[in-house]
Design an enzyme around this catalytic site. Sequence first.
Site, short mmCIF file in Angstrom:
data_model
loop_
_atom_site.label_atom_id
_atom_site.label_comp_id
_atom_site.label_asym_id
_atom_site.label_seq_id
_atom_site.Cartn_x
_atom_site.Cartn_y
_atom_site.Cartn_z
N SER A 1 54.40 79.08 54.61
CA SER A 1 55.38 79.83 55.06
C SER A 1 55.36 79.77 56.85
O SER A 1 56.14 79.34 57.85
CB SER A 1 55.54 81.24 55.04
OG SER A 1 56.01 81.50 53.46
N ARG B 1 69.89 75.75 43.43
CA ARG B 1 69.67 76.84 43.98
C ARG B 1 70.80 77.72 44.76
O ARG B 1 71.51 76.97 45.49
CB ARG B 1 68.24 76.86 44.73
CG ARG B 1 67.25 76.72 43.68
CD ARG B 1 65.62 76.70 44.38
NE ARG B 1 65.35 77.73 44.95
CZ ARG B 1 64.37 77.85 45.57
NH1 ARG B 1 63.52 77.09 45.92
NH2 ARG B 1 63.89 79.13 45.99
N SER C 1 64.90 89.13 51.22
CA SER C 1 64.49 87.51 51.58
C SER C 1 64.44 87.39 52.87
O SER C 1 65.27 87.38 53.64
CB SER C 1 65.86 86.87 50.86
OG SER C 1 65.49 85.56 51.10
N GLN D 1 63.81 84.30 53.63
CA GLN D 1 64.48 82.98 53.92
C GLN D 1 65.93 83.34 54.73
O GLN D 1 66.24 82.71 55.64
CB GLN D 1 64.32 82.05 52.80
CG GLN D 1 63.13 81.68 52.29
CD GLN D 1 63.51 80.77 51.02
OE1 GLN D 1 64.27 80.68 50.51
NE2 GLN D 1 62.30 80.10 50.68
N ASP E 1 55.77 85.36 45.26
CA ASP E 1 55.23 83.99 44.56
C ASP E 1 54.02 83.93 43.90
O ASP E 1 53.73 83.12 43.19
CB ASP E 1 54.94 83.22 46.05
CG ASP E 1 56.17 82.75 46.77
OD1 ASP E 1 57.24 82.60 46.30
OD2 ASP E 1 56.18 82.67 48.19
N LYS F 1 64.06 80.62 41.59
CA LYS F 1 63.14 80.11 42.40
C LYS F 1 63.09 78.48 42.04
O LYS F 1 64.24 78.22 41.29
CB LYS F 1 61.59 80.67 42.20
CG LYS F 1 61.69 81.98 42.88
CD LYS F 1 61.60 82.13 44.30
CE LYS F 1 61.55 83.45 45.12
NZ LYS F 1 61.68 83.59 46.68
N ARG G 1 61.44 81.14 36.91
CA ARG G 1 60.41 81.55 36.54
C ARG G 1 60.11 82.99 35.61
O ARG G 1 58.76 83.01 35.35
CB ARG G 1 59.71 81.90 37.92
CG ARG G 1 59.06 80.63 38.75
CD ARG G 1 58.38 80.82 39.78
NE ARG G 1 58.06 79.73 40.68
CZ ARG G 1 57.87 79.83 41.93
NH1 ARG G 1 57.84 80.82 42.96
NH2 ARG G 1 57.86 78.46 42.77
N ARG H 1 54.06 76.63 41.10
CA ARG H 1 53.32 77.72 40.99
C ARG H 1 53.14 78.09 39.27
O ARG H 1 52.25 78.53 39.13
CB ARG H 1 54.05 78.90 41.63
CG ARG H 1 54.14 78.67 43.08
CD ARG H 1 54.29 80.09 43.78
NE ARG H 1 54.52 79.85 45.19
CZ ARG H 1 53.76 79.25 46.31
NH1 ARG H 1 52.48 79.43 45.77
NH2 ARG H 1 54.10 79.22 47.30
#
Length: 414
Positions: free
Chosen positions: A20, A115, A158, A160, A303, A330, A334, A376
Site C-alpha cells: 500500500s 471487480r 475502504s 481505496q 488482507d 477481492k 476469498r 493471498r
Amino acid sequence: MKILPHRTFCGEFAIPGDKSITHRAIMFNAAARGRAEITGALLGEDCLSTAECMRALGARVEVRGGAVCVEGTEKFRDASLYCGNSGTTMRLLMGLAAGRAINACFTGDPSLSGRPMERVAAPLRLLGADITTENGKPPVTLRAAPLHGADVKISVASAQVKSAILLAGLGARGETSVEEPFRSRDHTERMLAAMGADVRVSGNTVRIAPCVLHAEDVTVPADISSAAYFMALGALLGETVCKNVGVNPTRTGILRAFSRMNVQYALENERTVCGEPVADIRVKKSALRALTLTREDIPSLVDELPLIAVLCAFAEGESVISGAEELRVKESDRIRTTAEMLSAVGADCTATPDGFVIRGRERLAGGNIRSYKDHRIAMSGAVALTASDGGGEIADAECVDISFPGFYEYLRRG
Ligand code: S3P
C-alpha cells in the site's frame, strides 16, 4: 509448487516492502513537483503496474539498484492505463486522474475486470467527474471535466475508495470530505500531509483542500500483510522475527486477533520512519484458541483473513468470522476460495454469506490446493501445508509475485 511439511519453523526475516505504501509513494510523487527517491519499495507486479501507469501519464519512474526514482509531473497527459491485477492502482488513479481533468481509459486482467468500480466512480461523479463503467466494472472511461469539492459518505470502509476521493479532492475547487463507517488504513492521509496537503482527520471523516504536492523521499517499511505468513509460522511451529515491519494501527488488526487467540508475540525496537510506526515482530509457538471477528474488526485485517482462517483451523474450539463480505470482491471470492483451500488440506470450514465458521483440529492432513491465481490464497495455503502432516501442491503458485516476490525462498529458509 510442492510444499513439504516442517516439524519446526524458526528464523529472522527481512520481509519485502509494504504494498500500500509503495503504490502511494510512486503515485503521489509522480503527481508532485520535484524528484523523490523511494527506498525499500516493493517491486512486486502490482506496484510495477502503478509505475507503468504513472509513466504513461507523463512522469519519470525508474528502478535504480534497490530504489525507485520518481520525477513528478504537474500535468498528466491523456492515457490508456492497464492496471494488471491491481485494484489499488485502478481505484486510486481513477480519483487522481479525475482531479487532473484528463481523458483516460482504465483496464485490467480478468480478475480486476470482474471487480466493482462504481464504488469509486459514483462518489467521483458527486465531485463533477465524467466517468463511466461497464455494468459497474472495468473498463472505466474518464472524460476531462472540472471538479468541485463535495462532502461524501461511503457505505464500505475502504482505503481505496477513500483515497480515490481524497486524490480527486486535491484537484477540485473547494474542500472535499469523506466519511467512512469504520476507519480504513490511513497511509494516504499520512503521506499527502507529509507532501504539503492540508488533510484533517476527525473521527471517521477526512477533509482535504486542493493543493500542489511536493515530492518527498520515502523509506517503505516491511509489509505486515506479508510478514503475517511468517508470524503465523512462528505461532504454529517455532519462533520467528520479522524485521522493520509497518505497525500503523489501521493495519495491526492481526496483532489484536493474535492477542485474542493467545498467540505469544512481542514488538521490539519500536520507532517511527517517514511518519509510519515500525517495529520488529517476534512470535513464539503458542496453544491457539478460537477467535470471533465481527464487522468492525475487518478493515484493519482484511488482507490477512485467509491466513487468520488457517490459524483458526489449528485453534482449539469454533471460530466465527462475520461481517467480511468484502472478501467476495477481492482478487478472488476469498470466502469461497479460502473455504475450498481449507477443506482441501483437511480442515473443517463452512463458508457463510459474510465469513466462515471453522472448527479447529490439532492436525491437518495436507492435500493439493488451487490458488485461483490469488496471491493471498497461495501464501495462506502454503502456511497451512507447511504446518500439515503431509504437505501438498499449490496450483498457479507463481501468483505470489503480485505482492511477495521470492516468497517460496523465504519459506525454504525456515
Ligand atoms: C488497499 C486497501 C484494501 C486492501 C488492498 C490494499 C490499499 O482494500 O484490501 O489490498 O492499499 O488501499 P480496501 O480498503 O478497498 O478494502
